[in-house]
Design an enzyme around this catalytic site. Sequence first.
Site, PDB file in Angstrom:
ATOM      1  N   TYR A   1      -8.248   5.840  -6.380  1.00  0.00           N
ATOM      2  CA  TYR A   1      -6.885   5.489  -6.043  1.00  0.00           C
ATOM      3  C   TYR A   1      -6.582   6.209  -5.107  1.00  0.00           C
ATOM      4  O   TYR A   1      -5.759   5.880  -4.195  1.00  0.00           O
ATOM      5  CB  TYR A   1      -6.092   6.017  -7.360  1.00  0.00           C
ATOM      6  CG  TYR A   1      -6.233   5.246  -8.612  1.00  0.00           C
ATOM      7  CD1 TYR A   1      -7.258   5.491  -9.381  1.00  0.00           C
ATOM      8  CD2 TYR A   1      -4.935   4.636  -9.088  1.00  0.00           C
ATOM      9  CE1 TYR A   1      -7.340   4.632 -10.520  1.00  0.00           C
ATOM     10  CE2 TYR A   1      -4.900   4.035 -10.097  1.00  0.00           C
ATOM     11  CZ  TYR A   1      -6.280   3.794 -11.062  1.00  0.00           C
ATOM     12  OH  TYR A   1      -6.222   3.269 -12.176  1.00  0.00           O
TER      13      TYR A   1
ATOM     14  N   TYR B   1      -2.900   3.399 -21.301  1.00  0.00           N
ATOM     15  CA  TYR B   1      -2.892   3.587 -20.084  1.00  0.00           C
ATOM     16  C   TYR B   1      -1.244   3.868 -19.732  1.00  0.00           C
ATOM     17  O   TYR B   1      -0.409   3.517 -20.381  1.00  0.00           O
ATOM     18  CB  TYR B   1      -3.352   2.364 -19.021  1.00  0.00           C
ATOM     19  CG  TYR B   1      -4.872   2.209 -19.126  1.00  0.00           C
ATOM     20  CD1 TYR B   1      -5.697   3.137 -18.341  1.00  0.00           C
ATOM     21  CD2 TYR B   1      -5.440   1.223 -19.862  1.00  0.00           C
ATOM     22  CE1 TYR B   1      -6.943   3.218 -18.532  1.00  0.00           C
ATOM     23  CE2 TYR B   1      -6.731   1.352 -20.033  1.00  0.00           C
ATOM     24  CZ  TYR B   1      -7.701   2.021 -19.341  1.00  0.00           C
ATOM     25  OH  TYR B   1      -8.904   2.013 -19.539  1.00  0.00           O
TER      26      TYR B   1
ATOM     27  N   GLU C   1       2.311  -0.898 -10.596  1.00  0.00           N
ATOM     28  CA  GLU C   1       1.962  -2.358 -11.365  1.00  0.00           C
ATOM     29  C   GLU C   1       2.291  -3.237 -10.587  1.00  0.00           C
ATOM     30  O   GLU C   1       1.633  -4.536 -10.456  1.00  0.00           O
ATOM     31  CB  GLU C   1       2.265  -2.102 -12.836  1.00  0.00           C
ATOM     32  CG  GLU C   1       1.807  -0.784 -13.569  1.00  0.00           C
ATOM     33  CD  GLU C   1       0.369  -0.457 -13.433  1.00  0.00           C
ATOM     34  OE1 GLU C   1      -0.358  -1.463 -13.053  1.00  0.00           O
ATOM     35  OE2 GLU C   1       0.078   0.502 -13.691  1.00  0.00           O
TER      36      GLU C   1
ATOM     37  N   MET D   1      -0.418  -1.376 -16.732  1.00  0.00           N
ATOM     38  CA  MET D   1      -1.626  -2.606 -16.674  1.00  0.00           C
ATOM     39  C   MET D   1      -0.708  -3.555 -16.206  1.00  0.00           C
ATOM     40  O   MET D   1       0.132  -4.090 -16.781  1.00  0.00           O
ATOM     41  CB  MET D   1      -2.113  -2.676 -18.132  1.00  0.00           C
ATOM     42  CG  MET D   1      -3.275  -3.871 -18.069  1.00  0.00           C
ATOM     43  SD  MET D   1      -4.707  -3.038 -16.707  1.00  0.00           S
ATOM     44  CE  MET D   1      -5.067  -4.816 -15.947  1.00  0.00           C
ATOM     45  N   GLU D   2      -1.328  -4.180 -14.868  1.00  0.00           N
ATOM     46  CA  GLU D   2      -0.622  -5.133 -14.148  1.00  0.00           C
ATOM     47  C   GLU D   2      -0.861  -6.487 -14.540  1.00  0.00           C
ATOM     48  O   GLU D   2      -1.009  -7.403 -13.749  1.00  0.00           O
ATOM     49  CB  GLU D   2      -1.293  -4.927 -12.845  1.00  0.00           C
ATOM     50  CG  GLU D   2      -2.836  -5.270 -12.852  1.00  0.00           C
ATOM     51  CD  GLU D   2      -3.686  -3.888 -12.971  1.00  0.00           C
ATOM     52  OE1 GLU D   2      -3.207  -2.999 -13.446  1.00  0.00           O
ATOM     53  OE2 GLU D   2      -4.550  -4.124 -12.276  1.00  0.00           O
TER      54      GLU D   2
HETATM   55  N1  BES Z   1      -5.232  -1.293 -13.743  1.00  0.00           N
HETATM   56  C1  BES Z   1      -4.577   0.233 -13.878  1.00  0.00           C
HETATM   57  C2  BES Z   1      -5.141   0.507 -15.319  1.00  0.00           C
HETATM   58  C3  BES Z   1      -6.779   0.540 -15.567  1.00  0.00           C
HETATM   59  C4  BES Z   1      -7.529   1.309 -14.657  1.00  0.00           C
HETATM   60  C5  BES Z   1      -7.246  -0.164 -16.788  1.00  0.00           C
HETATM   61  C6  BES Z   1      -8.824   1.096 -14.965  1.00  0.00           C
HETATM   62  C7  BES Z   1      -8.491  -0.254 -17.218  1.00  0.00           C
HETATM   63  C8  BES Z   1      -9.348   0.583 -16.123  1.00  0.00           C
HETATM   64  C9  BES Z   1      -3.426   0.361 -13.703  1.00  0.00           C
HETATM   65  O1  BES Z   1      -2.934  -0.299 -12.628  1.00  0.00           O
HETATM   66  C10 BES Z   1      -3.322   1.912 -13.437  1.00  0.00           C
HETATM   67  O2  BES Z   1      -3.694   2.285 -12.369  1.00  0.00           O
HETATM   68  N2  BES Z   1      -2.661   2.555 -14.143  1.00  0.00           N
HETATM   69  C11 BES Z   1      -2.378   4.088 -13.973  1.00  0.00           C
HETATM   70  C12 BES Z   1      -1.054   4.281 -13.494  1.00  0.00           C
HETATM   71  C13 BES Z   1      -1.009   4.503 -11.956  1.00  0.00           C
HETATM   72  C14 BES Z   1       0.530   4.829 -11.662  1.00  0.00           C
HETATM   73  C15 BES Z   1      -1.772   5.446 -11.324  1.00  0.00           C
HETATM   74  C16 BES Z   1      -2.373   4.682 -15.113  1.00  0.00           C
HETATM   75  O3  BES Z   1      -2.735   4.030 -16.289  1.00  0.00           O
HETATM   76  O4  BES Z   1      -2.483   5.667 -15.299  1.00  0.00           O
HETATM   77 ZN    ZN Z   2      -3.719   0.428 -10.814  1.00  0.00          ZN
END
Ligand code: BES
Ligand code: ZN
Length: 637
Positions: free
Chosen positions: A412, A298, A327, A301-302
Amino acid sequence: MRPLFLAAFAMLAACNPVDTNQQAEPQAERQVAPILTTPDARDDQSFAQPQVARVTHIALDLDADFQARRMAGTATLDIQAADGAQEIILDSKGLEIERIADGEGRPLQYALGAGDERRGQPLTVRIGEARRIAIRYRSAADAEALQWLTPQQTAGGRHPYLFSQGQAILNRTWIPTQDSPGIRQTWEARITAPEPLKVVMSGERLTPEGEPAGEGRRAYRFRMNHPVAPYLIAIAAGDLAFRELGPRTGVWTEPAMLDRVARELADTERMMDAAEALYGPYRWGRYDMIVLPPAFPYGGMENPTLTFLTPTLIAGDRSLVGTVAHELAHSWSGNLVTNAVWPDGWLNEGFTTYFENRIMEAIYGSERAAQEAALSWDEMQNALTELGADSPDTRLHAAGQQLDASNSGIVYDKGSIFLRTIERAVGRERFDAYLRSYFDRYAFQPMTSARFLADLRAELIRGDAALEQQLKLDQWVYQPGLPDNAARPDPAAFAEVDQAVQAFGAGGPASSLAFPQWNTAERIRFLNKLPRELPAGRLDELDRTLDLSASGNAEVLFAWLQLALANRYAPAVPAAERFLLSMGRRKFVSPLFETLVNEGEWGRPIAERIYARARGGYHAVTTETVDRIVRGPAESN
Ligand code: BES
Ligand code: ZN
């Protein structure tokens, strides 16, 4: 608090058996988070029956075995159970259970029931009167949450590396617990690993230097005293160095990366201050980050107190730090107030995307924020086009079920645009005050779409019929497509870039583009808005003039490769191959393979050749998606 919807079990500390686990604190001192019992909060991706019996605390005592690629040891769970409850159901995927005992060491009966490929199996334990159980187990060598890297897959090249990824339902491959975002648990851990590796986790570090644990191993202990959704328990181990960035912020990464990484992330402390000014205190103590090896699937990840980040963010000019803002924002939306079930994932990701943009505006100004918001609008439009505006998959409530590239434009971007629409309708001041109180009132609680809408009506709309009608809340949340009141992005954000797209499309030369002076968002917009079909000559001109195939910015390179490969532009293939072998971030990897495969006889052999070389370096999250693209649905798994 709405007692009708909440089931917080009475504390059962008094009948707790003798504490045989040295690490665990007395149960009575810990905060127990409520669960929701409404039908919309029922999590069908977990086998847990939390109304019968639920986990409140996890104590892990595990060894990271790099030879066997397994975590092995004991998980001690504290349980609250309804009167007369005889068993507790946990989630397990591939766990090898050796023994389960009660708090006094007496064996308990247990069984792994029928499950499925996606969710794993229910692990049912006959607890009887026991309210603490100790599970001896080890994870499978192919546990999907864990990626064990060889030294060659790290920047330093000398030591192995381990990291975990829990969201959405992967932590059940290494932690036997109720793996549901609506069942919050406090936790503590003692992890042993071979020297000289350092271990970090998503909680307070109790032993910064580790403690000797015999035979060339060290033990590291951690604690999370706030109840968190179990997908937020995370670990990394490797040759790690730390650099402080501010009083509450810092970054871990391999020593070779530390200087570059620290420079890139230098604005993080200011982001924290900006976030707190918007929505109230940061409640997790420290905010550290770890920049992982490139296999991390990814962007970010928060994980609480320790955000995990891809190294593809390290562009050298802080142009991709929106992901850090994102995050960080999850420390409120997601980690404090958490979607009770994954289909309501927009409550985490849509809120966070909105919040991210507010942080970016506070730190970098309204122009940059407006540009990033305009890119987000484009993402939403692309998702609506791809899925079809009347597709049920474009409903916010439900879209989160399968959170990947195919619907991130909904979860999102439509999610954040919904909140922006409310902001514009009621005014920023009022909406900010509302959101701040929302995070305060629901801190450490689960949330559903219906619960949010009810709260919004009670606390913000307050019976204003005109406002209610103007907002179209139910349409936004429960209907497909885009309501006509959507807050549109500032048309001025990319005026110059869009003109350049027109000029180039009309045959203008690449040499007259101001591309070299543009920022990253402008470059991405330009590449994404170019006609999707371009002849080789024009692609050649772009590539030579703008040096696109050599771009060091992963987002720009990705946008270029998408365009080039879709046009069968062979000179970009070596750059695509290098890129696909250099990192495993699913957001980049999966669409590029998809584009290649879509180019049939030209692209499929290229995809197959590259994937054969790259697959071994990718995380299970990425191979799970790319297997379906390159190998076809029948052959995956
Ligand atoms: N929590 C998500 C990563 C995630 C989403 C893990 C769904 C597993 C399942 C994280 O906060 C996220 O959204 N990451 C994005 C970046 C963001 C700036 C859009 C990514 O990984 O690209
Ligand atoms: Zn996210």
